[in-house]
Design a protein around this motif. Structure first.
Motif, PDB file in Angstrom:
ATOM      1  N   ASP A  83       0.870  -1.175   0.000  1.00 36.00           N
ATOM      2  CA  ASP A  83       0.000   0.000   0.000  1.00 36.00           C
ATOM      3  C   ASP A  83       0.908   1.226   0.000  1.00 36.00           C
ATOM      4  OD1 ASP A  83      -1.854   1.986   0.318  1.00 36.00           O
ATOM      5  OD2 ASP A  83      -2.770   1.188   2.126  1.00 36.00           O
ATOM      6  N   GLY A  84       1.178   1.767   1.160  1.00 41.09           N
ATOM      7  CA  GLY A  84       2.096   2.892   1.252  1.00 41.09           C
ATOM      8  C   GLY A  84       1.547   4.195   0.733  1.00 41.09           C
ATOM      9  N   SER A  85       0.249   4.248   0.424  1.00 35.93           N
ATOM     10  CA  SER A  85      -0.313   5.473  -0.146  1.00 35.93           C
ATOM     11  C   SER A  85      -0.207   6.696   0.757  1.00 35.93           C
ATOM     12  CB  SER A  85      -1.775   5.244  -0.535  1.00 35.93           C
ATOM     13  OG  SER A  85      -2.524   4.732   0.556  1.00 35.93           O
ATOM     14  N   PRO A  86      -0.107   6.533   2.090  1.00 29.80           N
ATOM     15  CA  PRO A  86       0.022   7.749   2.916  1.00 29.80           C
ATOM     16  C   PRO A  86       1.476   8.190   3.137  1.00 29.80           C
ATOM     17  CG  PRO A  86      -1.075   5.942   4.107  1.00 29.80           C
ATOM     18  CD  PRO A  86      -0.346   5.364   2.944  1.00 29.80           C
ATOM     19  N   TYR A  87       2.451   7.609   2.425  1.00 32.55           N
ATOM     20  CA  TYR A  87       3.856   7.851   2.772  1.00 32.55           C
ATOM     21  C   TYR A  87       4.671   8.352   1.584  1.00 32.55           C
ATOM     22  CZ  TYR A  87       2.437   4.869   6.652  1.00 32.55           C
ATOM     23  OH  TYR A  87       1.774   4.335   7.716  1.00 32.55           O
ATOM     24  N   ALA A  88       5.795   8.976   1.919  1.00 38.11           N
ATOM     25  CA  ALA A  88       6.747   9.421   0.909  1.00 38.11           C
ATOM     26  C   ALA A  88       8.151   9.344   1.477  1.00 38.11           C
ATOM     27  CB  ALA A  88       6.444  10.852   0.471  1.00 38.11           C
ATOM     28  N   ALA A  89       9.107   8.992   0.623  1.00 40.97           N
ATOM     29  CA  ALA A  89      10.535   9.031   0.959  1.00 40.97           C
ATOM     30  C   ALA A  89      11.173  10.109   0.093  1.00 40.97           C
ATOM     31  CB  ALA A  89      11.187   7.676   0.682  1.00 40.97           C
ATOM     32  N   ILE A  90      12.041  10.930   0.700  1.00 43.75           N
ATOM     33  CA  ILE A  90      12.623  12.063  -0.014  1.00 43.75           C
ATOM     34  C   ILE A  90      14.130  11.900  -0.129  1.00 43.75           C
ATOM     35  CG2 ILE A  90      12.978  14.569  -0.028  1.00 43.75           C
ATOM     36  CD1 ILE A  90      10.401  14.870   1.537  1.00 43.75           C
ATOM     37  N   GLY A  91      14.633  12.107  -1.336  1.00 41.54           N
ATOM     38  CA  GLY A  91      16.070  12.143  -1.574  1.00 41.54           C
ATOM     39  C   GLY A  91      16.451  13.480  -2.180  1.00 41.54           C
ATOM     40  N   ILE A  92      17.592  14.017  -1.749  1.00 37.65           N
ATOM     41  CA  ILE A  92      18.108  15.299  -2.233  1.00 37.65           C
ATOM     42  C   ILE A  92      19.549  15.086  -2.661  1.00 37.65           C
ATOM     43  CG2 ILE A  92      18.785  17.648  -1.574  1.00 37.65           C
ATOM     44  CD1 ILE A  92      15.838  17.508  -1.660  1.00 37.65           C
ATOM     45  N   VAL A  99      20.360  21.744  -7.045  1.00 37.81           N
ATOM     46  CA  VAL A  99      19.889  20.754  -6.081  1.00 37.81           C
ATOM     47  C   VAL A  99      18.783  19.961  -6.749  1.00 37.81           C
ATOM     48  CG1 VAL A  99      18.688  20.381  -3.895  1.00 37.81           C
ATOM     49  CG2 VAL A  99      20.500  22.086  -4.036  1.00 37.81           C
ATOM     50  N   SER A 100      18.905  18.635  -6.729  1.00 32.87           N
ATOM     51  CA  SER A 100      17.856  17.761  -7.254  1.00 32.87           C
ATOM     52  C   SER A 100      17.068  17.180  -6.098  1.00 32.87           C
ATOM     53  CB  SER A 100      18.457  16.630  -8.091  1.00 32.87           C
ATOM     54  OG  SER A 100      19.092  17.121  -9.242  1.00 32.87           O
ATOM     55  N   ALA A 101      15.773  17.066  -6.278  1.00 36.48           N
ATOM     56  CA  ALA A 101      14.904  16.487  -5.257  1.00 36.48           C
ATOM     57  C   ALA A 101      14.027  15.424  -5.903  1.00 36.48           C
ATOM     58  CB  ALA A 101      14.040  17.558  -4.613  1.00 36.48           C
ATOM     59  N   VAL A 102      13.908  14.287  -5.232  1.00 41.74           N
ATOM     60  CA  VAL A 102      13.048  13.198  -5.687  1.00 41.74           C
ATOM     61  C   VAL A 102      12.238  12.716  -4.495  1.00 41.74           C
ATOM     62  CG1 VAL A 102      12.975  10.819  -6.530  1.00 41.74           C
ATOM     63  CG2 VAL A 102      14.577  12.447  -7.553  1.00 41.74           C
ATOM     64  N   ALA A 103      10.947  12.531  -4.696  1.00 47.52           N
ATOM     65  CA  ALA A 103      10.102  11.898  -3.686  1.00 47.52           C
ATOM     66  C   ALA A 103       9.478  10.663  -4.318  1.00 47.52           C
ATOM     67  CB  ALA A 103       9.026  12.846  -3.195  1.00 47.52           C
ATOM     68  N   THR A 104       9.485   9.573  -3.574  1.00 51.39           N
ATOM     69  CA  THR A 104       8.891   8.334  -4.076  1.00 51.39           C
ATOM     70  C   THR A 104       7.911   7.780  -3.059  1.00 51.39           C
ATOM     71  OG1 THR A 104      10.414   6.691  -3.113  1.00 51.39           O
ATOM     72  CG2 THR A 104      11.124   7.796  -5.142  1.00 51.39           C
ATOM     73  N   ALA A 107       6.603   1.841  -2.999  1.00 51.03           N
ATOM     74  CA  ALA A 107       7.002   0.909  -4.053  1.00 51.03           C
ATOM     75  C   ALA A 107       8.005   1.527  -5.018  1.00 51.03           C
ATOM     76  CB  ALA A 107       5.774   0.435  -4.819  1.00 51.03           C
ATOM     77  N   GLY A 108       8.428   2.764  -4.744  1.00 51.95           N
ATOM     78  CA  GLY A 108       9.414   3.418  -5.582  1.00 51.95           C
ATOM     79  C   GLY A 108       8.832   4.268  -6.684  1.00 51.95           C
ATOM     80  N   GLU A 109       7.513   4.386  -6.755  1.00 49.93           N
ATOM     81  CA  GLU A 109       6.912   5.218  -7.795  1.00 49.93           C
ATOM     82  C   GLU A 109       7.270   6.684  -7.554  1.00 49.93           C
ATOM     83  OE1 GLU A 109       3.680   4.890  -4.567  1.00 49.93           O
ATOM     84  OE2 GLU A 109       5.380   3.739  -5.355  1.00 49.93           O
ATOM     85  N   ARG A 110       7.597   7.388  -8.617  1.00 55.83           N
ATOM     86  CA  ARG A 110       8.004   8.787  -8.498  1.00 55.83           C
ATOM     87  C   ARG A 110       6.785   9.652  -8.192  1.00 55.83           C
ATOM     88  NH1 ARG A 110      13.207  10.810 -11.005  1.00 55.83           N
ATOM     89  NH2 ARG A 110      14.401   8.908 -11.316  1.00 55.83           N
ATOM     90  N   LEU A 111       6.875  10.403  -7.133  1.00 53.14           N
ATOM     91  CA  LEU A 111       5.829  11.356  -6.775  1.00 53.14           C
ATOM     92  C   LEU A 111       6.211  12.771  -7.171  1.00 53.14           C
ATOM     93  CD1 LEU A 111       5.197  10.026  -3.145  1.00 53.14           C
ATOM     94  CD2 LEU A 111       3.952   9.396  -5.233  1.00 53.14           C
ATOM     95  N   LEU A 112       7.508  13.013  -7.254  1.00 55.69           N
ATOM     96  CA  LEU A 112       8.001  14.355  -7.542  1.00 55.69           C
ATOM     97  C   LEU A 112       9.445  14.254  -8.002  1.00 55.69           C
ATOM     98  CD1 LEU A 112       7.710  17.482  -5.252  1.00 55.69           C
ATOM     99  CD2 LEU A 112       9.960  16.553  -5.756  1.00 55.69           C
ATOM    100  N   THR A 113       9.814  15.009  -9.004  1.00 54.02           N
ATOM    101  CA  THR A 113      11.205  15.148  -9.441  1.00 54.02           C
ATOM    102  C   THR A 113      11.441  16.614  -9.756  1.00 54.02           C
ATOM    103  OG1 THR A 113      11.213  12.915 -10.410  1.00 54.02           O
ATOM    104  CG2 THR A 113      12.973  14.418 -11.080  1.00 54.02           C
ATOM    105  N   TRP A 114      12.322  17.253  -8.986  1.00 57.49           N
ATOM    106  CA  TRP A 114      12.615  18.673  -9.164  1.00 57.49           C
ATOM    107  C   TRP A 114      14.102  18.869  -9.355  1.00 57.49           C
ATOM    108  CZ3 TRP A 114       9.729  21.374  -4.498  1.00 57.49           C
ATOM    109  CH2 TRP A 114       8.355  21.433  -4.778  1.00 57.49           C
ATOM    110  N   GLY A 374      19.272   8.268 -15.265  1.00 58.82           N
ATOM    111  CA  GLY A 374      19.400   9.690 -15.525  1.00 58.82           C
ATOM    112  C   GLY A 374      20.277  10.398 -14.506  1.00 58.82           C
ATOM    113  N   LEU A 375      20.285  11.739 -14.617  1.00 61.03           N
ATOM    114  CA  LEU A 375      21.164  12.553 -13.783  1.00 61.03           C
ATOM    115  C   LEU A 375      20.675  12.697 -12.350  1.00 61.03           C
ATOM    116  CD1 LEU A 375      22.076  15.375 -16.325  1.00 61.03           C
ATOM    117  CD2 LEU A 375      23.515  13.473 -15.579  1.00 61.03           C
ATOM    118  N   ASP A 376      19.477  12.200 -12.054  1.00 58.85           N
ATOM    119  CA  ASP A 376      18.942  12.301 -10.691  1.00 58.85           C
ATOM    120  C   ASP A 376      19.149  11.016  -9.898  1.00 58.85           C
ATOM    121  OD1 ASP A 376      17.924  14.940 -11.097  1.00 58.85           O
ATOM    122  OD2 ASP A 376      16.250  14.085 -12.209  1.00 58.85           O
TER     123      ASP A 376
END
Length: 403
Positions: A83-92, A99-104, A107-114, A374-376
């Motif tokens: 499930d994990g729908s209420p959660y996010a993991a953030i990498g910077i 500065v690159s930011a990724v939230a997943t 299950a590792g699905e990308r929620l945000l890539t900045w 990729g570069l992120d």
């Protein structure tokens, strides 16, 4: 009077349950959809324990039930998925000019890539404040999506010790910076763990979890940025070394009479086969992408000088990879960063050198491939490290459901 207690203490039971929850969660992640019976049969846990653990994971919104399957012997089984729908993991990832930011999700699905502009070189406190502002925006975005942040991991191009202190990051102008502590303070104790690691280490975790060779137990990732670093995974675990300083492959000397390196020595791998060597001049970070595009166009057009430079760099890189092949015998070496667009011209020479220089036949089975992330990759690896923490038993608490 001295007494002793031979039976397990309550903390022991708590530790065992946390471990077993992590075991079940990992099994679901790797084998979903699966049933409770599948989990019991594969993990050795008894069915009652599995049922209790699954109920706990469902309460935490980490696992959910999804229908029945009849394609098996016996009664239909209720299947489980992440499930994990209420959660996010953030990498910077902190780099020289961005500065690159990724939230997943879990299950590792990308929620945000900045990717945001960042001017390193001020005081460490100013740099931390700028990074904290970006992190706050990512956290706010996740809050609007009603996701709880499980943790934050930050990638830095430099030496990071086992406590997460950035001992030296020359491209950022940092020395002995307690980035994890300072960032947590700047975020005003955000309620989640803040971790810091070398960029190559985190990129290696991203490759192991999300890359084309996901699941490889023995993998090395080579950065292809201004510097050349290595993230090393052996027997399925990231290897940081005694103090956390492993992976400085860019400063292995290949030719004592070779070109000068930024470290003050001559003929290092970075000086022979780094991006600056390939492009044949030192460039600012903002200039490199444009020059790489020009190099790709020139190589496609068959320009002899460009092809010769790429072949020479590939052979130098292959000599460095052969050291890794002989020393570590990895299954795969992944070329990342700016090596990726140049890979069609680098890889043939790299592979030829590894085949000829590795002591074991066939290069010891070591494949050399280009990253697909990729570069992120380092920022994505930050999120992967947070998810690894969850897999290891650092689980969020139960979430109350509103009907």
């Amino acid at each position: 009077m001295i007494t002793s207690t031979t039976g397990p203490q309550p903390a022991d039971f708590a530790d065992v349950r946390a471990t077993n929850l992590a075991v079940v969660l990992r099994f679901v992640r790797e084998h979903a959809p699966c049933s409770r019976a599948d989990i019991a049969a594969s993990t050795g846990l008894n069915k009652a324990t599995v049922s209790s653990l699954v109920a706990d994971l469902i309460d935490r919104r980490l696992v959910r039930e999804t229908g029945l399957t009849e394609n098996r012997v016996g009664r239909p089984a209720t299947m489980l998925v992440l499930d994990g729908s209420p959660y996010a993991a953030i990498g910077i990832e902190i780099n020289v000019d961005h500065v690159s930011a990724v939230a997943t999700g879990l299950a590792g699905e990308r929620l945000l890539t900045w990717r945001r502009a960042f001017a390193a070189g001020g005081s460490a406190s100013q740099d931390v404040a700028a990074v904290a502002a970006i992190v706050r925006r990512v956290v706010a975005r996740m809050a609007r999506e009603e996701r709880q942040v499980l943790g934050l991991a930050v990638a830095v191009p430099g030496l990071v010790d086992v406590q997460g202190v950035v001992r030296i990051a020359p491209n950022l102008g940092w020395r002995d910076a307690d980035l994890a502590g300072d960032l947590a303070k700047a975020l005003r104790d955000p309620g989640f763990a803040v971790q810091v690691d070398n960029d190559a280490n985190l990129a290696a975790l991203a490759e192991q979890r999300f890359g084309a060779r996901a699941g490889a137990a023995d993998l090395v990732y080579l950065t292809g940025e201004i510097g050349v670093g290595a993230g090393i995974i052996l027997d399925g675990r990231l290897r940081r070394g005694g103090l956390g300083y492993s992976g400085e492959i860019g400063h292995v000397q290949l030719d004592p009479d070779g070109p000068a390196c930024r470290c003050g020595r001559r003929g290092c791998l970075e000086a022979v086969a780094g991006i600056g060597a390939i492009l044949r001049r030192d460039l600012s970070p903002s200039e490199i992408p444009v020059e790489i595009e020009d190099a790709v166009r020139s190589a496609r057009a068959g320009h002899p000088g460009t092809l010769a430079a790429l072949d020479a760099a590939g052979r130098g890189l292959g000599r460095g990879v052969s050291v890794l092949a002989n020393l570590l015998n990895p299954e795969v070496v992944v070329l990342g960063g700016y090596y990726v667009p140049l890979a069609p011209w680098l890889l043939p020479a790299v592979r030829e050198e590894v085949s000829g220089r590795a002591i074991a036949p066939g290069g010891g089975g070591c494949e050399v491939v280009a990253s697909t992330l990729g570069l992120d990759a380092a920022a994505l690896g930050g999120a992967a490290r947070v998810l690894d923490s969850v897999d290891s038993g650092r689980l969020p608490g139960a979430i109350s459901r509103i009907s």
